[in-house]
Design a protein around this motif. Structure first.
Motif, short mmCIF file in Angstrom:
data_model
loop_
_atom_site.label_atom_id
_atom_site.label_comp_id
_atom_site.label_asym_id
_atom_site.label_seq_id
_atom_site.Cartn_x
_atom_site.Cartn_y
_atom_site.Cartn_z
N MET A 46 28.75 -33.10 -36.46
CA MET A 46 29.93 -33.92 -36.70
C MET A 46 31.19 -33.24 -36.15
N ALA A 47 31.36 -31.96 -36.46
CA ALA A 47 32.56 -31.24 -35.99
C ALA A 47 32.56 -31.13 -34.46
N GLU A 48 31.40 -30.79 -33.91
CA GLU A 48 31.32 -30.67 -32.45
C GLU A 48 31.48 -32.03 -31.78
N GLY A 49 31.00 -33.09 -32.43
CA GLY A 49 31.16 -34.43 -31.89
C GLY A 49 32.62 -34.86 -31.90
N ALA A 50 33.34 -34.53 -32.96
CA ALA A 50 34.77 -34.85 -33.00
C ALA A 50 35.51 -34.12 -31.90
N LEU A 51 35.16 -32.86 -31.68
CA LEU A 51 35.79 -32.07 -30.62
C LEU A 51 35.47 -32.67 -29.25
N ALA A 52 34.26 -33.16 -29.08
CA ALA A 52 33.83 -33.72 -27.80
C ALA A 52 34.43 -35.11 -27.54
N HIS A 53 34.72 -35.85 -28.61
CA HIS A 53 35.17 -37.24 -28.46
C HIS A 53 36.68 -37.40 -28.67
#
Length: 157
Positions: free
Chosen positions: A79-86
């Motif tokens: 979730m955290a890495e996805g937020a950073l990526a998106h």
């Protein structure tokens, strides 16, 4: 450090923030955006309450959800890495947990997993057992813990 000071620290470093929240339903983003002028720091918040939302909006893998469940450090990481990526941000915090009432022997009420992703740094994850203190109290404690994680990320060298 209060939320206004957190925002000022981010502003001083040119850091923009995204949140990825499940059990808190946007409470971290709300706490950040309660402060006037926060728009130059807070870029966006993802409220991904369902597993489908976690996959669609943040890129959490179905295999991770199937293997570990939504309330897990593995999902908090994605979730955290996805937020950073998106999002065009340098820092993202995630929360997934069981606010209650309920839970199970393996995932008790009050268990909350957090992720903190920052560009150029390894993602950190942790689980906090707040206990069966009541839904509102778990959600508030999770919000405050996530804000503390952001403060620590902004104040470390």
């Amino acid at each position: 450090m209060n939320v206004a000071s957190l925002l000022e620290a981010a502003r001083a470093k040119g850091i923009r923030i995204a949140t990825a929240e499940s059990c808190t339903g946007g409470m971290v983003a709300a706490a950040l955006t309660d402060i006037p002028g926060s728009s130059d720091v807070v870029e966006r918040g993802f409220v991904t309450y369902s597993n489908a939302a976690k996959m669609d909006l943040l890129g959490v893998m179905k295999a991770t959800l199937d293997a570990h469940g939504a309330v897990s450090e593995e999902v908090a990481r994605e979730m955290a890495e996805g937020a950073l990526a998106h999002a065009p941000v340098q820092l993202a915090v995630s929360i997934t947990g069981i606010a209650g009432p309920g839970g199970s022997e393996f995932k008790p009420e009050g268990r909350v997993c957090f992720g903190l992703a920052a560009r150029g740094r390894p993602t950190q994850v942790e689980t906090v057992e707040f206990g069966a203190i009541g839904r509102a109290q778990v959600r508030a404690a999770a919000r405050d813990h996530a804000l503390d994680l952001l403060v620590k990320a902004l104040t470390r060298p």
